[in-house]
Design a protein around this motif. Sequence first.
Motif, mmCIF file in Angstrom:
data_model
loop_
_atom_site.group_PDB
_atom_site.id
_atom_site.type_symbol
_atom_site.label_atom_id
_atom_site.label_comp_id
_atom_site.label_asym_id
_atom_site.label_seq_id
_atom_site.Cartn_x
_atom_site.Cartn_y
_atom_site.Cartn_z
ATOM 1 N N LEU A 1 0.626 -1.337 0.019
ATOM 2 C CA LEU A 1 0.272 -0.102 0.158
ATOM 3 C C LEU A 1 0.826 1.147 0.108
ATOM 4 N N MET A 2 2.134 1.068 0.459
ATOM 5 C CA MET A 2 2.885 2.287 0.667
ATOM 6 C C MET A 2 4.333 2.180 0.277
ATOM 7 N N PRO A 3 4.475 1.947 -1.249
ATOM 8 C CA PRO A 3 5.874 1.584 -1.707
ATOM 9 C C PRO A 3 6.715 2.653 -1.664
ATOM 10 N N ASN A 4 6.197 3.898 -1.507
ATOM 11 C CA ASN A 4 7.357 4.902 -1.347
ATOM 12 C C ASN A 4 7.708 5.356 0.066
ATOM 13 N N CYS A 5 7.496 4.446 0.928
ATOM 14 C CA CYS A 5 7.621 4.617 2.385
ATOM 15 C C CYS A 5 8.726 3.509 2.859
ATOM 16 N N SER A 6 9.410 3.808 3.908
ATOM 17 C CA SER A 6 10.240 2.862 4.292
ATOM 18 C C SER A 6 9.709 2.413 5.734
ATOM 19 N N PHE A 7 10.154 1.502 6.702
ATOM 20 C CA PHE A 7 9.269 1.144 7.673
ATOM 21 C C PHE A 7 10.241 0.941 8.743
ATOM 22 N N ARG A 8 10.012 1.371 9.837
ATOM 23 C CA ARG A 8 10.871 1.077 11.138
ATOM 24 C C ARG A 8 10.059 0.448 12.305
ATOM 25 N N LEU A 9 10.565 -0.348 13.184
ATOM 26 C CA LEU A 9 9.710 -0.893 14.135
ATOM 27 C C LEU A 9 10.183 -0.642 15.692
ATOM 28 N N ALA A 10 9.335 -0.296 16.456
ATOM 29 C CA ALA A 10 9.646 -0.001 17.801
ATOM 30 C C ALA A 10 8.983 -0.712 18.725
ATOM 31 N N GLY A 11 9.651 -1.472 19.818
ATOM 32 C CA GLY A 11 9.127 -2.463 20.417
ATOM 33 C C GLY A 11 8.594 -1.557 22.045
ATOM 34 N N ASP A 12 8.942 -0.534 22.254
ATOM 35 C CA ASP A 12 8.321 0.262 23.412
ATOM 36 C C ASP A 12 8.336 1.543 23.172
ATOM 37 N N LEU A 13 7.706 2.337 24.047
ATOM 38 C CA LEU A 13 7.622 3.935 23.985
ATOM 39 C C LEU A 13 8.841 4.525 24.040
ATOM 40 N N ASP A 14 9.991 4.130 24.723
ATOM 41 C CA ASP A 14 11.175 4.883 24.561
ATOM 42 C C ASP A 14 11.878 4.903 23.087
ATOM 43 N N ASP A 15 11.806 3.628 22.886
ATOM 44 C CA ASP A 15 12.372 3.492 21.287
ATOM 45 C C ASP A 15 11.547 4.392 20.131
ATOM 46 N N LEU A 16 10.121 4.364 20.512
ATOM 47 C CA LEU A 16 9.216 5.052 19.511
ATOM 48 C C LEU A 16 9.802 6.637 19.734
ATOM 49 N N ARG A 17 9.752 7.263 20.787
ATOM 50 C CA ARG A 17 10.175 8.492 21.040
ATOM 51 C C ARG A 17 11.433 8.959 20.263
ATOM 52 N N GLN A 18 12.428 7.744 20.796
ATOM 53 C CA GLN A 18 13.788 8.112 20.262
ATOM 54 C C GLN A 18 13.881 8.200 18.347
ATOM 55 N N GLN A 19 13.215 7.270 17.947
ATOM 56 C CA GLN A 19 12.989 7.287 16.392
ATOM 57 C C GLN A 19 12.363 8.729 16.160
ATOM 58 N N LEU A 20 11.188 8.960 16.658
ATOM 59 C CA LEU A 20 10.569 10.298 16.058
ATOM 60 C C LEU A 20 11.349 11.323 16.311
ATOM 61 N N ARG A 21 12.551 11.471 17.175
ATOM 62 C CA ARG A 21 13.447 12.505 17.468
ATOM 63 C C ARG A 21 14.354 12.477 16.222
ATOM 64 N N GLU A 22 14.872 11.231 15.858
ATOM 65 C CA GLU A 22 15.863 11.147 14.850
ATOM 66 C C GLU A 22 15.397 10.946 13.379
ATOM 67 N N ILE A 23 14.334 10.953 13.219
ATOM 68 C CA ILE A 23 13.822 10.716 11.840
ATOM 69 C C ILE A 23 13.104 12.059 11.184
ATOM 70 N N GLU A 24 13.517 12.590 10.099
ATOM 71 C CA GLU A 24 13.018 13.808 9.612
ATOM 72 C C GLU A 24 11.642 13.811 9.251
ATOM 73 N N TYR A 25 11.165 12.913 8.424
ATOM 74 C CA TYR A 25 9.822 12.860 8.079
ATOM 75 C C TYR A 25 9.244 11.507 8.259
ATOM 76 N N VAL A 26 8.074 11.460 9.458
ATOM 77 C CA VAL A 26 7.629 10.391 9.651
ATOM 78 C C VAL A 26 6.053 10.412 9.119
ATOM 79 N N GLU A 27 5.607 9.606 8.040
ATOM 80 C CA GLU A 27 4.444 9.848 7.473
ATOM 81 C C GLU A 27 3.344 9.496 8.435
ATOM 82 N N MET A 28 3.550 8.524 9.387
ATOM 83 C CA MET A 28 2.653 8.068 10.429
ATOM 84 C C MET A 28 3.149 7.102 11.545
ATOM 85 N N VAL A 29 2.484 6.836 12.490
ATOM 86 C CA VAL A 29 2.894 5.932 13.561
ATOM 87 C C VAL A 29 1.623 5.034 13.649
ATOM 88 N N LEU A 30 1.712 3.729 13.870
ATOM 89 C CA LEU A 30 0.670 2.663 14.109
ATOM 90 C C LEU A 30 1.283 2.319 15.276
#
Length: 184
Positions: A30-59
């Motif tokens: 559905l989203m061929p022009n996106c890359s995917f990252r995985l987070a296993g806990d809230l701290d990991d998610l927060r860290q990735q959100l701080r580091e990544i320039e453009y996040v399309e969305m979070v599930l």
Amino acid sequence: MEDTNLLPVVIIADDHPLFRDAIKHAIEGLMPNCSFRLAGDLDDLRQQLREIEYVEMVLLDLTMPGTTGFSGLLSIRSEFQDVPVIVVSATEDPVTIRKCIELGASGFIPKSSGVEYIVDGIKAVQSGQVWTPPNIDIDADIDDTSSELLAKIQSLTPQQTRVLSMLSEGLLNKQIAYELGVSE
């Protein structure tokens, strides 16, 4: 070959690796022009959100390490306001879904949903809509106390939200001050 560093990112945050991988597999086409990252806990998610320039969305799963109730959603919405968040949860009651939307979620997908619902939800959020399962009536009554509490929570600053989140995790004032880099 495309440089995945330039692609928008979708972060799938769930503490179950098998579920993260299944969701990723279900939506990659559905989203061929996106890359995917995985987070296993809230701290990991927060860290990735701080580091990544453009996040399309979070599930986001509501119940994973670092969260209690709606604290993870509340924390992400207050700190990263421009990132659409779709809650993906095993809890499917109308009151929970409505509270998620009132706390700023762009959508809610029950974990029991088939791929078609996941695709519908993601497409709706990508087009700027708020999506909830069509077979669940979220207009169930919420008592006045809950509505007042939600309104107060939504008015908190990101820092206040982080403090509230840490309090709900049982941290002491000294621990919270240390984590935030402020005096007690």
